[in-house]
Structures are given as structure tokens and as C-alpha cells.
Design an enzyme around this catalytic site. Structure first.
Site, PDB file in Angstrom:
ATOM      1  CE  LYS A   1      -3.050   2.634   3.160  1.00 32.19           C
ATOM      2  NZ  LYS A   1      -3.855   2.633   4.400  1.00 32.19           N
TER       3      LYS A   1
ATOM      4  CG  ASP B   1      -5.314   7.989   4.896  1.00 26.24           C
ATOM      5  OD1 ASP B   1      -6.307   8.609   4.430  1.00 26.24           O
ATOM      6  OD2 ASP B   1      -5.411   6.942   5.572  1.00 26.24           O
TER       7      ASP B   1
ATOM      8  CE  LYS C   1      -5.989   8.834   8.419  1.00 32.33           C
ATOM      9  NZ  LYS C   1      -6.549   7.748   9.243  1.00 32.33           N
TER      10      LYS C   1
ATOM     11  CG  ASP D   1      -1.662   5.363   4.933  1.00 31.15           C
ATOM     12  OD1 ASP D   1      -1.444   4.319   5.575  1.00 31.15           O
ATOM     13  OD2 ASP D   1      -2.782   5.660   4.479  1.00 31.15           O
TER      14      ASP D   1
ATOM     15  CD  GLU E   1      -6.666   5.152   2.930  1.00 31.52           C
ATOM     16  OE1 GLU E   1      -7.579   5.236   3.786  1.00 31.52           O
ATOM     17  OE2 GLU E   1      -5.474   4.967   3.246  1.00 31.52           O
TER      18      GLU E   1
ATOM     19  NE  ARG F   1     -10.510  -1.251   4.932  1.00 30.96           N
ATOM     20  CZ  ARG F   1     -10.969  -1.386   6.168  1.00 30.96           C
ATOM     21  NH1 ARG F   1     -12.117  -1.998   6.398  1.00 30.96           N
ATOM     22  NH2 ARG F   1     -10.285  -0.930   7.194  1.00 30.96           N
TER      23      ARG F   1
HETATM   24  N1  BES Z   1      -3.775   4.574   7.125  1.00 32.09           N
HETATM   25  C1  BES Z   1      -4.844   4.349   8.030  1.00 32.09           C
HETATM   26  C2  BES Z   1      -4.467   3.383   9.158  1.00 32.09           C
HETATM   27  C3  BES Z   1      -3.512   3.914  10.187  1.00 32.09           C
HETATM   28  C4  BES Z   1      -3.957   4.804  11.149  1.00 32.09           C
HETATM   29  C5  BES Z   1      -2.220   3.464  10.228  1.00 32.09           C
HETATM   30  C6  BES Z   1      -3.069   5.258  12.112  1.00 32.09           C
HETATM   31  C7  BES Z   1      -1.342   3.908  11.194  1.00 32.09           C
HETATM   32  C8  BES Z   1      -1.766   4.812  12.135  1.00 32.09           C
HETATM   33  C9  BES Z   1      -6.042   3.752   7.308  1.00 32.09           C
HETATM   34  O1  BES Z   1      -6.234   4.172   6.001  1.00 32.09           O
HETATM   35  C10 BES Z   1      -7.253   4.130   8.087  1.00 32.09           C
HETATM   36  O2  BES Z   1      -7.496   5.298   8.212  1.00 32.09           O
HETATM   37  N2  BES Z   1      -7.973   3.144   8.615  1.00 32.09           N
HETATM   38  C11 BES Z   1      -9.112   3.402   9.416  1.00 32.09           C
HETATM   39  C12 BES Z   1     -10.144   2.354   9.088  1.00 32.09           C
HETATM   40  C13 BES Z   1     -11.498   2.617   9.688  1.00 32.09           C
HETATM   41  C14 BES Z   1     -12.141   3.817   9.031  1.00 32.09           C
HETATM   42  C15 BES Z   1     -12.359   1.396   9.498  1.00 32.09           C
HETATM   43  C16 BES Z   1      -8.698   3.301  10.889  1.00 32.09           C
HETATM   44  O3  BES Z   1      -7.869   2.456  11.226  1.00 32.09           O
HETATM   45  O4  BES Z   1      -9.178   4.102  11.681  1.00 32.09           O
HETATM   46 ZN    ZN Z   2      -7.350   5.973   5.856  1.00 32.97          ZN
HETATM   47 ZN    ZN Z   3      -4.488   4.759   4.989  1.00 33.64          ZN
END
Ligand code: BES
Ligand code: ZN
Ligand code: ZN
Length: 496
Positions: free
Chosen positions: A259, A264, A271, A282, A343, A345
Site C-alpha cells: 500500500k 492519507d 481524520k 501511509d 481507503e 483496502r
Molecule cells: N492509514 C490508516 C491506518 C492507520 C492509522 C495506520 C493510524 C497507522 C496509524 C487507514 O487508512 C485508516 O485510516 N484506517 C481506518 C479504518 C477505519 C475507518 C475502518 C482506521 O484504522 O481508523
Molecule cells: Zn485511511
Molecule cells: Zn491509509
């Protein structure tokens, strides 16, 4: 190469060097491999052994004042003998190299003793990795740079046995540093296009094939996930493919996917601003794949290996995808979008389906900073592993043990697959509330592939140093390059 390394079979007592380093176990009074000197030096060594306990990273320096060819002796603690691991050796070697650099040495020597609880090749590889990796830190944007790294002599009675392992470990360490240095780049200097540029550069240098799909091609070929996520940014999405064909003609390739979201924001499901800057990391999964492919080609591994990197910037804009959208992925399956921050996935699903369809691989492995939930579950020193295949999962766990890049497997069964079913499409892009967030993300990915053995590694907690990251000399602040050493170890087991 950040550290020049050579071997030398000179007896430590005759070695002309600015600093002669000997290792010592806790509560032992025997510096390993040091041997005896004249009575003055022996007395000084004895004295300093009283002062240090030999805990991991304890250091004591003895000035030898012209009594022996070495200008200084450095005694470095390894901790208790029954707890010695390769990672302790890596960390201590890094501490020793950092000490040598901080006192501005041009070169130093480390003694590899005859009787050590770990085999000599593994020991030397840990010393090479520890010294090399510890010399890197991210200072591209600073006026003040690090001092030049000192050269290393490895003092060993049979140098021929380790020549090969030294050059291999140097290639691997350089690849880890390469991964860190791209992963650390700020988002304004690393768009998907920039990332594709770095991929092309390694391809040119190392004779890999590199194909980069443009936004137009991605649309035509129906990469619905990559297009949807990439739409919100003026920086166009890319799919980067690197091919290394050095195996037998009909050998099925190993496909590695990473990825690479260059930034992000979360998109419309924005966020919070706290730590949002860290979302430049990311892209770490993709950077890990770049490092792996660089090393694979430099090591000339007799395998067929394909690296696939879907890269986008997840931004808000008038063209951004939205919650409520229904997107058709490369696999042909549809997904309801319920959160634009989930995003990773979407772009990975496209890349996995493409990898399986185009290459009919023997295995697929992906790396992704996929879920915050993985940090909640496992912290900052262990990555999450989800798989559809016991043998492959077990092979990866074995490599994880050898490289100290830790993983822990989480389950995946039909109940989890049910958690991402949608009322209006084949799937939805998030599960139920916060329950099992890492697994529901993996369940989404599992839908992208058929029967190919697959391992997913969630590196959200381990790809860069965070609140609870264990201090390691060979990982300075920022990206860690997690996964590069792990996967190269795995590939190494396949070549026989
Ligand atoms: N890139 C993030 C995951 C992440 C967050 C990695 C913090 C490292 C530190 C990913 O794209 C994401 O935002 N995932 C969400 C998924 C949720 C909306 C189901 C998450 O983990 O909050
Ligand atoms: Zn994300
Ligand atoms: Zn992400």
C-alpha cells in the site's frame, strides 16, 4: 554503502586500529576474543570490568596510550548469556558504531570470538546490519548532516567463511535504508508520480522491468478502487509494477504488494488533525516493496518475483469519492463506501486481484499500514498477520523469528467475512463498529483473491517509530523499513 566493511584475521593484540571492540556477557569477566596483553593493559581491562555490568549496550573505553597497536579498547555489554539473540547483537553493534562516529573515528574493529552461542555467519550478518543501519537517520532537509560513518574491520580467524554473508547483508541493509529514505519523504515531495520515478530509477540501475499505469490506463482497465480513492487529489494515482525474472522459465512468481498512500487525510471522512502529519507514512508498505525489489535484483535471486504498488493520495476535493458511493473493483465485485478513510483496502484489493489474474503466482504477500486497530491490538513492535494458508503463514513466521521483525497471526473465518457484507453491494468497506478492525480489513482483501496462498501483514504499528516503539540503535526516529529483512529472508528460503 554507508559503512565500508572488510575482514581481517590479524590477532586482536596486533591489530592497528583506532578502536578495538570486544563484546562481553553480563556478569562475566571475560571480554570475548580479546586475549591477553602486557600487564599494564591487562590491569586496565580488569579495572574497567569492575565498572561495567555488561548490560545490553553498556560501554567502557580504555585508552591504551601506545602500549598496544590499538589506540583504544571498547568493551560492549551484551546482557545475560542465556538471553543473547541476533537482535541484541544488531542493537549492540549499532550502539558501538554510533559511539565510534560520535568520537569521530575514521575506522574501528569488532572482534568475532571463536566460541559464541550463535553461529558465526548469523553473528556476522547481525553485526553488518546493526552497524550499517544505525548510521542512517533522516536528515535530507537539514543543513546539519551526520558525521561521516567510520569504516569497520571484522576481526575473525576464518574470514573466507563470511565473505559471502557480508556482501549479502550489505545489500539487504542498503535496501532497508533505501526504504526508510523514501518512506521518510514529506508528502509534498513524494506524490504517486514521484514514487513511480523512484521505482523506474531502481529498475534502470538494476535491470528490473518497470511498468507504471497512468490514471487513463487505470480507468480503461477498470481499477475501480484505485481510481475512486485517487480522484480527490490533483496528484494522479499510479499502479507501479516491478518484475524480476531470474527463476526457471515456468516457475510461478512470488507476488509482493504494498500500500502506498502518499498522504492519507481520510478524504471526506476527514481524520482528526492530531498526528495527521504521520499519514505521510501511509506509503510505507509500497516503500517496503521497493526496497525488497531493489535487493532481490542486486542479490540476483534465482526466482521470479513481482512487486506491485498501488499509489494514491487520499485527499478532499470536488471530485473526491464519498460515503454512500458504490464502487466496482478490478475483481468485478462491488463495494459500498461507508468511510473514505478505509481507503487502503480499496487500492490493495485492485492490486491483489490484478496480481493474481496476471501472474498466477505461487504466493501473494502484502504489506500495508492498514488499520489503527492493529496498533490497539498489538502495539508498536509486532505487526499483524492474516492468512488463508497455514504453510505460508508458518514460513513467514519462521523468517520473522530469524529477522526479529515480529508478527502475530490473527484469525480469519467466515464470521469475519460476514461482517463486511453490504445490503446494497457485494461488500462494504468497513466492518461493524470497531470490532476486529484489523481482521475485517483483511476480510475485505481476502475477497479480492481466489485460492492463491496469501499472507497480509498489517504494519500500521511498526512501519515508523511511534509512542510505544522499543528503542533500537538501528532504527532512528521515522520509518523503520519493517518487512524488508523479513521478506528477503523468506525469499532466501525459496531459492534452494
Ligand atoms: N492509514 C490508516 C491506518 C492507520 C492509522 C495506520 C493510524 C497507522 C496509524 C487507514 O487508512 C485508516 O485510516 N484506517 C481506518 C479504518 C477505519 C475507518 C475502518 C482506521 O484504522 O481508523
Ligand atoms: Zn485511511
Ligand atoms: Zn491509509
Amino acid at each position: 554503502m554507508i559503512v565500508k566493511i572488510k575482514t581481517d584475521k590479524t590477532n586482536p593484540s596486533n591489530k592497528k586500529t583506532q578502536m578495538l571492540c570486544t563484546l562481553i556477557f553480563e556478569k562475566s569477566n571475560e571480554p570475548l576474543g580479546l586475549g591477553k596483553f602486557n600487564s599494564k593493559i591487562n590491569a586496565l581491562v580488569k579495572q574497567s570490568l569492575k565498572e561495567i555490568k555488561g548490560k545490553v549496550g553498556d560501554l567502557s573505553i580504555i585508552q591504551t596510550l601506545g602500549e598496544i597497536p590499538a589506540q583504544k579498547i571498547l568493551i560492549a555489554g551484551l546482557g545475560p548469556k542465556n538471553k543473547i539473540t541476533l537482535d541484541v547483537l544488531r542493537r549492540v553493534s549499532g550502539i558501538v558504531a554510533q559511539k565510534a562516529r560520535s568520537i569521530r573515528l575514521v575506522e574501528f574493529s569488532i572482534i568475532v570470538p571463536e566460541n559464541f552461542p550463535i553461529d558465526v555467519k548469523s553473528m556476522v550478518s547481525a553485526i553488518v546490519e546493526g552497524t550499517t543501519l544505525s548510521m542512517y537517520s533522516f536528515n535530507k532537509y537539514k543543513k546539519e548532516k551526520n558525521e561521516k560513518s567510520p569504516n569497520l574491520s571484522i576481526l575473525i580467524s576464518k574470514p573466507n567463511v563470511v565473505q559471502d554473508i557480508i556482501s549479502k547483508s550489505q545489500i539487504i541493509s542498503d535496501a532497508v535504508i533505501f526504504t526508510k529514505s523514501i518512506a521518510n519523504l514529506p508528502p509534498n515531495d513524494c506524490s504517486p508520480t514521484d514514487l513511480a520515478g523512484y521505482a523506474k530509477a531502481i529498475a534502470r540501475k538494476n535491470k528490473l522491468t518497470c511498468k507504471v499505469f497512468s490514471k487513463k490506463e487505470l480507468k480503461e482497465k477498470k481499477f475501480g478502487g484505485i481510481i475512486a480513492v485517487g480522484k480527490g487529489s490533483i496528484n494522479e494515482p499510479k499502479l507501479i509494477v516491478l518484475e524480476h525474472y531470474k527463476g526457471k522459465r515456468n516457475d510461478k512468481p512470488i507476488v509482493i504488494v504494498g500500500k502506498a498512500v502518499t498522504f492519507d487525510t481520510g478524504g471526506i471522512s476527514l481524520k482528526q488533525s492530531e498526528k495527521m502529519d504521520e499519514m505521510k507514512f501511509d506509503k510505507c508498505g509500497g516503500c517496503t516493496v521497493l526496497g525488497i525489489m531493489k535487493a532481490v535484483s542486486e542479490l540476483k535471486l534465482p526466482l521470479n518475483v513481482i512487486g506491485i504498488i498501488p499509489s494514491v493520495e487520499n485527499m478532499l476535493g470536488r471530485e473526491s469519492y464519498r460515503p454512500g458511493d458504490i464502487v466496482r473493483l478490478y475483481s468485478g465485485k462491488t463495494t459500498e463506501i461507508l468511510n473514505t478513510d478505509a481507503e487502503g483496502r480499496l487500492i490493495l484489493a485492485d492490486a491483489l486481484s490484478f496480481g493474481e489474474k496476471k501472474y498466477s503466482p505461487r504466493v501473494i504477500i502484502d504489506f500495508a499500514t492498514l488499520t489503527g486497530a492493529c496498533i490497539v491490538a498489538l502495539g508498536n513492535n509486532v505487526a499483524g498477520l492474516v492468512s488463508n494458508n497455514k504453510k505460508l503463514a508458518s514460513d513467514i513466521k519462521n523468517s520473522s523469528e530469524r529477522t526479529s521483525e515480529e508478527v502475530w497471526q490473527l484469525p480469519l473465518n467466515d464470521d469475519y467475512m460476514d461482517m463486511i457484507k453490504s445490503n446494497v453491494a457485494d461488500m462494504k468497506n468497513i466492518g461493524k463498529g470497531r470490532a476486529a478492525g484489523t481482521i475485517t480489513a483483511a476480510a475485505f482483501l481476502a475477497n479480492a483473491i481466489g485460492n492463491t496462498p496469501w499472507v497480509h501483514i498489517d504494519i500500521a504499528g511498526t512501519a515508523w517509530t511511534q509512542d510505544a516503539t522499543k528503542n533500537k540503535s538501528y532504527n532512528q526516529r521515522g520509518a523503520t523499513g519493517f518487512g524488508v529483512r523479513l521478506l528477503l529472508d523468506y525469499l532466501n528460503t525459496l531459492k534452494n
